[in-house]
Design a protein around this motif. Structure first.
Motif, short mmCIF file in Angstrom:
data_model
loop_
_atom_site.label_atom_id
_atom_site.label_comp_id
_atom_site.label_asym_id
_atom_site.label_seq_id
_atom_site.Cartn_x
_atom_site.Cartn_y
_atom_site.Cartn_z
N ALA A 44 0.83 -1.21 0.00
CA ALA A 44 0.00 0.00 0.00
C ALA A 44 0.87 1.26 0.00
N LEU A 45 1.95 1.24 0.78
CA LEU A 45 2.87 2.38 0.78
C LEU A 45 3.52 2.56 -0.58
N LEU A 46 3.92 1.46 -1.18
CA LEU A 46 4.57 1.49 -2.48
C LEU A 46 3.63 2.04 -3.56
N LEU A 47 2.37 1.72 -3.47
CA LEU A 47 1.40 2.22 -4.44
C LEU A 47 0.97 3.65 -4.16
N SER A 48 0.80 4.00 -2.90
CA SER A 48 0.27 5.33 -2.57
C SER A 48 1.29 6.45 -2.80
N ALA A 49 2.57 6.15 -2.70
CA ALA A 49 3.58 7.20 -2.86
C ALA A 49 3.54 7.85 -4.25
N PRO A 50 3.63 7.09 -5.35
CA PRO A 50 3.57 7.75 -6.65
C PRO A 50 2.21 8.36 -6.97
N ILE A 51 1.15 7.73 -6.47
CA ILE A 51 -0.19 8.30 -6.68
C ILE A 51 -0.28 9.66 -6.00
N SER A 52 0.19 9.75 -4.75
CA SER A 52 0.18 11.02 -4.03
C SER A 52 1.05 12.06 -4.72
N PHE A 53 2.19 11.63 -5.23
CA PHE A 53 3.11 12.55 -5.90
C PHE A 53 2.44 13.21 -7.10
N VAL A 54 1.68 12.45 -7.86
CA VAL A 54 1.04 12.98 -9.05
C VAL A 54 -0.26 13.72 -8.71
N VAL A 55 -1.10 13.10 -7.92
CA VAL A 55 -2.44 13.64 -7.67
C VAL A 55 -2.41 14.88 -6.77
N LEU A 56 -1.51 14.92 -5.82
CA LEU A 56 -1.49 16.01 -4.83
C LEU A 56 -0.45 17.09 -5.14
N ARG A 57 -0.05 17.22 -6.40
CA ARG A 57 0.98 18.19 -6.77
C ARG A 57 0.59 19.61 -6.38
N LYS A 58 -0.61 20.05 -6.72
CA LYS A 58 -1.04 21.42 -6.40
C LYS A 58 -1.13 21.64 -4.89
N GLU A 59 -1.65 20.66 -4.19
CA GLU A 59 -1.77 20.79 -2.73
C GLU A 59 -0.39 20.83 -2.07
N ARG A 60 0.54 20.04 -2.60
CA ARG A 60 1.91 20.04 -2.08
C ARG A 60 2.57 21.40 -2.32
N ASP A 61 2.33 22.00 -3.48
CA ASP A 61 2.88 23.32 -3.76
C ASP A 61 2.31 24.37 -2.81
N ARG A 62 1.00 24.28 -2.53
CA ARG A 62 0.39 25.21 -1.57
C ARG A 62 0.99 25.04 -0.18
N ALA A 63 1.19 23.80 0.23
CA ALA A 63 1.76 23.54 1.55
C ALA A 63 3.19 24.06 1.63
N SER A 64 3.96 23.90 0.56
CA SER A 64 5.35 24.38 0.59
C SER A 64 5.40 25.90 0.64
N VAL A 65 4.47 26.58 -0.01
CA VAL A 65 4.41 28.05 0.07
C VAL A 65 4.12 28.47 1.51
N GLN A 66 3.19 27.79 2.18
CA GLN A 66 2.89 28.10 3.57
C GLN A 66 4.11 27.90 4.46
N ILE A 67 4.86 26.83 4.22
CA ILE A 67 6.05 26.56 5.03
C ILE A 67 7.10 27.65 4.81
N VAL A 68 7.31 28.05 3.56
CA VAL A 68 8.29 29.10 3.26
C VAL A 68 7.89 30.40 3.92
N GLN A 69 6.60 30.74 3.89
CA GLN A 69 6.13 31.96 4.54
C GLN A 69 6.36 31.90 6.05
N ARG A 70 6.10 30.75 6.64
CA ARG A 70 6.30 30.59 8.07
C ARG A 70 7.78 30.73 8.45
N VAL A 71 8.66 30.13 7.65
CA VAL A 71 10.10 30.23 7.91
C VAL A 71 10.57 31.67 7.75
#
Length: 99
Positions: A44-71
């Motif tokens: 399940a981990l092996l399958l979910s990692a690439p799926i998350s990488f592709v499907v959650l790209r926009k959400e990951r970018d939003r989260a990284s912007v929030q982290i950069v702002q916080r830092v």
């Protein structure tokens, strides 16, 4: 950030259910002996990692912007504190020299 984490957990849970169903229906191989549960989780981990990488790209970018702002905010606060401390130190040294 919490939203991204929950979405990742949701994808993992979905993959876990699918892999469990495939293993117990005989379409995917079972683990050896008592390792079947670990085998299912690892698949399940092996399958979910690439799926998350592709499907959650926009959400990951939003989260990284929030982290950069916080830092950046933390760096600014540290610099402001450092400047206050330097000003207080300079003022006390100036008083010490006039005495």
């Amino acid at each position: 950030m919490l939203r991204y984490t929950l979405m990742r957990l949701g994808i993992f849970a979905g993959c876990l259910v699918v892999v469990w169903g495939l293993v117990y229906s005989g379409l995917a191989p079972r683990g050896l002996g008592a390792s079947n549960g670990l085998w299912i989780v690892m698949l399940a981990l092996l399958l979910s990692a690439p799926i998350s990488f592709v499907v959650l790209r926009k959400e990951r970018d939003r989260a990284s912007v929030q982290i950069v702002q916080r830092v950046d905010r933390m760096k600014a606060n540290l610099e402001a504190n450092r400047n206050q401390e330097d000003a207080a130190d300079d003022a006390s040294r100036a008083q010490g020299q006039t005495s």
